[in-house]
Motif scaffolding. Structure first.
Motif, PDB file in Angstrom:
ATOM      1  N   ASP A  45      -8.974  13.386  16.659  1.00 43.21           N
ATOM      2  CA  ASP A  45     -10.141  14.139  17.798  1.00 43.21           C
ATOM      3  C   ASP A  45      -9.623  13.560  19.154  1.00 43.21           C
ATOM      4  OD1 ASP A  45     -11.524  16.292  18.796  1.00 43.21           O
ATOM      5  OD2 ASP A  45     -12.420  15.696  18.771  1.00 43.21           O
ATOM      6  N   LEU A  46     -10.933  12.146  19.347  1.00 40.70           N
ATOM      7  CA  LEU A  46     -10.885  11.307  19.650  1.00 40.70           C
ATOM      8  C   LEU A  46      -8.721  10.566  20.875  1.00 40.70           C
ATOM      9  CD1 LEU A  46     -12.972   8.288  18.262  1.00 40.70           C
ATOM     10  CD2 LEU A  46     -14.019  10.198  19.924  1.00 40.70           C
ATOM     11  N   VAL A  47      -8.300  10.738  19.761  1.00 42.96           N
ATOM     12  CA  VAL A  47      -6.605  10.227  20.588  1.00 42.96           C
ATOM     13  C   VAL A  47      -6.307  11.589  22.087  1.00 42.96           C
ATOM     14  CG1 VAL A  47      -4.820   9.966  20.638  1.00 42.96           C
ATOM     15  CG2 VAL A  47      -6.134   8.409  18.531  1.00 42.96           C
ATOM     16  N   ASP A  48      -6.337  13.009  21.616  1.00 44.61           N
ATOM     17  CA  ASP A  48      -6.552  14.067  22.278  1.00 44.61           C
ATOM     18  C   ASP A  48      -7.232  13.954  23.017  1.00 44.61           C
ATOM     19  OD1 ASP A  48      -4.327  15.126  19.952  1.00 44.61           O
ATOM     20  OD2 ASP A  48      -5.519  16.976  19.244  1.00 44.61           O
ATOM     21  N   LYS A  49      -8.015  13.769  23.068  1.00 41.63           N
ATOM     22  CA  LYS A  49      -8.960  13.550  23.728  1.00 41.63           C
ATOM     23  C   LYS A  49      -8.771  12.060  24.709  1.00 41.63           C
ATOM     24  CE  LYS A  49     -13.757  15.820  21.807  1.00 41.63           C
ATOM     25  NZ  LYS A  49     -14.119  15.659  21.243  1.00 41.63           N
ATOM     26  N   TYR A  50      -8.400  11.430  24.625  1.00 39.43           N
ATOM     27  CA  TYR A  50      -7.776  10.061  25.254  1.00 39.43           C
ATOM     28  C   TYR A  50      -6.558  11.042  26.127  1.00 39.43           C
ATOM     29  CZ  TYR A  50      -5.312   6.357  26.720  1.00 39.43           C
ATOM     30  OH  TYR A  50      -4.742   5.002  27.405  1.00 39.43           O
TER      31      TYR A  50
ATOM     32  N   PHE B  75     -16.253   4.489   6.025  1.00 42.07           N
ATOM     33  CA  PHE B  75     -14.514   5.469   6.861  1.00 42.07           C
ATOM     34  C   PHE B  75     -14.432   7.082   6.197  1.00 42.07           C
ATOM     35  CE2 PHE B  75      -9.714   5.813   7.121  1.00 42.07           C
ATOM     36  CZ  PHE B  75      -9.471   6.076   8.200  1.00 42.07           C
ATOM     37  N   GLU B  76     -14.102   7.613   4.655  1.00 39.53           N
ATOM     38  CA  GLU B  76     -14.219   8.728   4.863  1.00 39.53           C
ATOM     39  C   GLU B  76     -15.047   9.897   5.960  1.00 39.53           C
ATOM     40  OE1 GLU B  76     -13.289   9.853   0.592  1.00 39.53           O
ATOM     41  OE2 GLU B  76     -12.236   8.582   0.848  1.00 39.53           O
ATOM     42  N   GLU B  77     -16.455   8.683   5.718  1.00 40.97           N
ATOM     43  CA  GLU B  77     -17.068  10.024   6.352  1.00 40.97           C
ATOM     44  C   GLU B  77     -17.575   9.882   7.957  1.00 40.97           C
ATOM     45  OE1 GLU B  77     -21.012  12.426   6.362  1.00 40.97           O
ATOM     46  OE2 GLU B  77     -19.933  11.306   4.684  1.00 40.97           O
ATOM     47  N   GLU B  78     -16.858   8.826   8.478  1.00 43.57           N
ATOM     48  CA  GLU B  78     -16.664   7.849   9.806  1.00 43.57           C
ATOM     49  C   GLU B  78     -15.892   8.918  10.596  1.00 43.57           C
ATOM     50  OE1 GLU B  78     -17.386   4.462  11.499  1.00 43.57           O
ATOM     51  OE2 GLU B  78     -18.661   4.311   9.363  1.00 43.57           O
ATOM     52  N   CYS B  79     -14.715   9.556   9.586  1.00 42.06           N
ATOM     53  CA  CYS B  79     -13.337  10.956   9.829  1.00 42.06           C
ATOM     54  C   CYS B  79     -14.078  11.692   9.580  1.00 42.06           C
ATOM     55  CB  CYS B  79     -12.443  10.137   9.133  1.00 42.06           C
ATOM     56  SG  CYS B  79     -11.635   8.230   9.719  1.00 42.06           S
ATOM     57  N   LYS B  80     -14.820  12.183   9.524  1.00 48.53           N
ATOM     58  CA  LYS B  80     -15.656  13.391   9.983  1.00 48.53           C
ATOM     59  C   LYS B  80     -15.465  13.915  11.588  1.00 48.53           C
ATOM     60  CE  LYS B  80     -16.554  14.292   4.779  1.00 48.53           C
ATOM     61  NZ  LYS B  80     -18.096  14.288   3.732  1.00 48.53           N
TER      62      LYS B  80
ATOM     63  N   LEU C 271      -2.312   0.660   9.446  1.00 51.96           N
ATOM     64  CA  LEU C 271      -2.032   1.397  10.727  1.00 51.96           C
ATOM     65  C   LEU C 271      -3.187   2.957  10.156  1.00 51.96           C
ATOM     66  CD1 LEU C 271       1.694   2.226   9.526  1.00 51.96           C
ATOM     67  CD2 LEU C 271       1.136   1.476  12.037  1.00 51.96           C
ATOM     68  N   TYR C 272      -2.996   3.049  11.899  1.00 56.30           N
ATOM     69  CA  TYR C 272      -4.219   4.617  11.355  1.00 56.30           C
ATOM     70  C   TYR C 272      -3.532   5.723  10.092  1.00 56.30           C
ATOM     71  CZ  TYR C 272      -0.693   7.251  13.757  1.00 56.30           C
ATOM     72  OH  TYR C 272       1.204   8.061  14.523  1.00 56.30           O
ATOM     73  N   SER C 273      -4.937   5.638  10.277  1.00 54.55           N
ATOM     74  CA  SER C 273      -5.104   7.452   9.366  1.00 54.55           C
ATOM     75  C   SER C 273      -4.439   8.549  10.219  1.00 54.55           C
ATOM     76  CB  SER C 273      -6.020   7.376   8.564  1.00 54.55           C
ATOM     77  OG  SER C 273      -6.068   8.417   7.013  1.00 54.55           O
ATOM     78  N   HIS C 274      -3.550   9.792   9.178  1.00 55.32           N
ATOM     79  CA  HIS C 274      -3.691  10.722   9.475  1.00 55.32           C
ATOM     80  C   HIS C 274      -4.657  11.754   8.854  1.00 55.32           C
ATOM     81  CE1 HIS C 274       0.526  10.038  11.389  1.00 55.32           C
ATOM     82  NE2 HIS C 274       1.139   9.418  10.222  1.00 55.32           N
ATOM     83  N   ASP C 275      -5.090  11.347   8.245  1.00 55.65           N
ATOM     84  CA  ASP C 275      -6.442  12.294   7.673  1.00 55.65           C
ATOM     85  C   ASP C 275      -7.744  11.688   8.158  1.00 55.65           C
ATOM     86  OD1 ASP C 275      -4.535  12.701   5.632  1.00 55.65           O
ATOM     87  OD2 ASP C 275      -4.854  10.941   4.146  1.00 55.65           O
ATOM     88  N   CYS C 276      -7.673  11.097   8.683  1.00 56.53           N
ATOM     89  CA  CYS C 276      -9.171  11.384  10.004  1.00 56.53           C
ATOM     90  C   CYS C 276      -9.030  11.950  11.477  1.00 56.53           C
ATOM     91  CB  CYS C 276      -8.842   9.041  10.716  1.00 56.53           C
ATOM     92  SG  CYS C 276     -10.158   8.880  11.204  1.00 56.53           S
ATOM     93  N   ASP C 277      -9.707  12.490  11.477  1.00 61.32           N
ATOM     94  CA  ASP C 277      -9.935  13.734  11.875  1.00 61.32           C
ATOM     95  C   ASP C 277     -10.536  14.010  12.839  1.00 61.32           C
ATOM     96  OD1 ASP C 277      -8.871  15.662  10.101  1.00 61.32           O
ATOM     97  OD2 ASP C 277     -10.457  16.562   9.393  1.00 61.32           O
TER      98      ASP C 277
ATOM     99  N   THR D 200       0.782  -1.234   0.109  1.00 62.29           N
ATOM    100  CA  THR D 200       0.171   0.110   0.012  1.00 62.29           C
ATOM    101  C   THR D 200       0.848   1.695   0.177  1.00 62.29           C
ATOM    102  OG1 THR D 200      -1.801  -1.056   1.146  1.00 62.29           O
ATOM    103  CG2 THR D 200      -1.869   1.245   1.409  1.00 62.29           C
ATOM    104  N   LYS D 201       0.954   2.172  -0.943  1.00 61.35           N
ATOM    105  CA  LYS D 201       2.199   2.933  -1.607  1.00 61.35           C
ATOM    106  C   LYS D 201       1.015   4.295  -0.451  1.00 61.35           C
ATOM    107  CE  LYS D 201       4.720   1.059  -3.712  1.00 61.35           C
ATOM    108  NZ  LYS D 201       6.025   0.536  -3.216  1.00 61.35           N
ATOM    109  N   LYS D 202      -0.441   4.725  -0.548  1.00 61.42           N
ATOM    110  CA  LYS D 202      -0.556   5.536   0.122  1.00 61.42           C
ATOM    111  C   LYS D 202      -0.571   5.658   1.778  1.00 61.42           C
ATOM    112  CE  LYS D 202      -4.438   9.363  -0.823  1.00 61.42           C
ATOM    113  NZ  LYS D 202      -5.927   9.414  -1.881  1.00 61.42           N
ATOM    114  N   ARG D 203      -0.764   6.224   2.286  1.00 65.62           N
ATOM    115  CA  ARG D 203      -0.665   6.209   3.673  1.00 65.62           C
ATOM    116  C   ARG D 203      -2.769   6.481   4.570  1.00 65.62           C
ATOM    117  NH1 ARG D 203       1.605   6.604   9.250  1.00 65.62           N
ATOM    118  NH2 ARG D 203      -0.143   5.490  10.601  1.00 65.62           N
ATOM    119  N   SER D 204      -2.773   7.203   3.841  1.00 65.08           N
ATOM    120  CA  SER D 204      -4.617   6.505   3.686  1.00 65.08           C
ATOM    121  C   SER D 204      -5.046   5.714   3.352  1.00 65.08           C
ATOM    122  CB  SER D 204      -5.248   8.130   3.410  1.00 65.08           C
ATOM    123  OG  SER D 204      -5.105   7.913   1.856  1.00 65.08           O
TER     124      SER D 204
END
Length: 386
Positions: free
Chosen positions: A166-171, A380-385, A156-162, A147-151
């Motif tokens: 946010d949840l990790v920051d709150k944790y 995935f993309e919708e849930e990441c918003k 691995l988790y995606s840096h593009d999943c806002d 897989t060439k594209k990280r997203s």
């Protein structure tokens, strides 16, 4: 020195208490045995790469040599060492021996295999090393699905999943006080000469300082594990107890959080989706695969275990390996019902019983799917918003 000595004693007491709490978490794990009344139809392997050099130089630690390329050349950052390649070859041989009864690996047939790796040289080389011993033949990078594209990377988790970020920051914020006061600040006192300087406002328990400290402590932990693997001496301040506390801190900050179902769903859920899809290919006899290999990282293996609530607070060692076995009951081979299929989880050569599994660690596939499906994102993309 008296204050430092007091801190060391307090940390050792803390470690003993925490170790007593968590030492029983894997107590149900046991050696592998195989039932005579079932046929093994598929295995899915999730591995961490082998021994490597540190991910980056750390300016507050003296450098030590890490040799690659037949032990004559200095390793690049995060490079798989010869020892790391040997670890995966050993893992491949062990898997071949363990499953020799099934004849799944008597010969290589690419139509019956799915081989995936993240886009890192160390995971690519680790996957090739495992496969070469598993099938007793040489493999080329072109045979791996990389897989060439990280997203798009499911391991691995995606840096593009806002939302995930946010949840990790709150944790991190929710655990800031207990982690900062209980572990980070005492470790800072002991390891102050190996940490970047901070301002005098540190004593205000500022969360930014705590986050900076945790990242620095993770770098120290990573360097120490690399040094141990290469039999380099550790600094005098970093005793075995301190190293294990560093491990506990890093595990809590980077792996344990995946016990949260939403963090798991957005962080590692797409991998669970692939695991279920490949199992379904066998259950429904739709282009079934005998072997699926995911060559990944510590932050692939650890989150999978944590998401299934099988946490042991031990950082996944180099060449760690999860195997999901899929069995079918022979007298139901003519039936297409998923009730004739069972799943078992193996971690580093021991059965790791899933919730509701039997004494051999077997769990009906239907129940396994019901348990894992909530961890799989639908969009995935919708849930990441946010």
């Amino acid at each position: 020195k008296k204050m430092q000595g007091k801190v060391v004693v307090e940390l050792i007491i803390l470690f003993i208490a925490l170790n007593a709490i968590f030492s029983g978490l894997f107590s149900r794990s046991h050696e592998i045995s195989y039932p005579n009344n079932m046929q093994l139809r598929q295995i899915q392997i999730i591995t961490r790469h082998g021994d490597r050099s540190p991910l980056s130089a750390y300016p507050y630690l003296s450098s030590v040599p890490f040799l690659c390329a037949d032990n004559h050349t200095m390793c690049e950052d995060g490079q798989l060492t010869n020892k790391g390649k040997a670890q995966l070859r050993k893992r491949g041989l062990s898997i071949r021996k363990t499953y020799s009864f099934s004849h799944l690996f008597d010969e290589y047939n690419e139509k019956e295999m799915v081989i995936k790796s993240t886009d890192k040289k160390r995971t690519i080389e680790s996957g090739l090393s495992l496969l070469s011993s598993l099938f007793a033949t040489d493999f080329q990078e072109s045979q791996l699905n990389i897989t060439k594209k990280r997203s798009s990377e499911v391991m691995l988790y995606s840096h593009d999943c806002d939302r995930w970020l946010d949840l990790v920051d709150k944790y991190a914020a929710s655990t800031h006080e207990s982690i900062n006061i209980g572990i980070v600040k005492p470790l800072r006192e002991i390891l102050s000469s190996y940490l970047p300087p901070t301002t005098s406002q540190y004593d205000r328990d500022d969360s930014n300082h705590s986050s900076t400290d945790i990242l620095s402590l993770f770098e120290i932990f990573d360097h120490m594990k690399c040094r141990q693997a290469h039999e380099h001496d550790l600094p005098d301040e970093i005793t075995e107890e301190i190293l294990q506390l560093l491990e506990l801190l890093c595990y809590h900050r980077f792996i344990y959080l995946f016990e949260d179902p939403i963090i798991a769903r957005l962080g590692i859920g797409r991998l669970f989706g692939e695991i279920l899809n490949w199992m379904d290919s066998v259950v429904h006899n739709s282009s079934p695969k005998k072997l699926v290999l995911f060559s990944g990282h510590d932050l692939t293996v650890g989150p999978v275990i944590s998401a299934l609530h099988l946490t042991d607070y031990k950082w996944p060692p180099y060449a760690s390996c999860i195997i999901f076995e899929l069995f079918e009951i022979p007298d139901k081979l003519t039936s297409s019902s998923s009730s004739s299929f069972f799943v078992r989880m193996i971690y580093n050569d021991l059965v790791l019983p899933l919730p509701h599994s039997d004494d051999m660690g077997m769990l009906k596939y239907k129940i396994f799917k019901e348990m894992v499906l909530p961890l799989v994102p639908v969009d995935f993309e919708e849930e990441c918003k946010l």
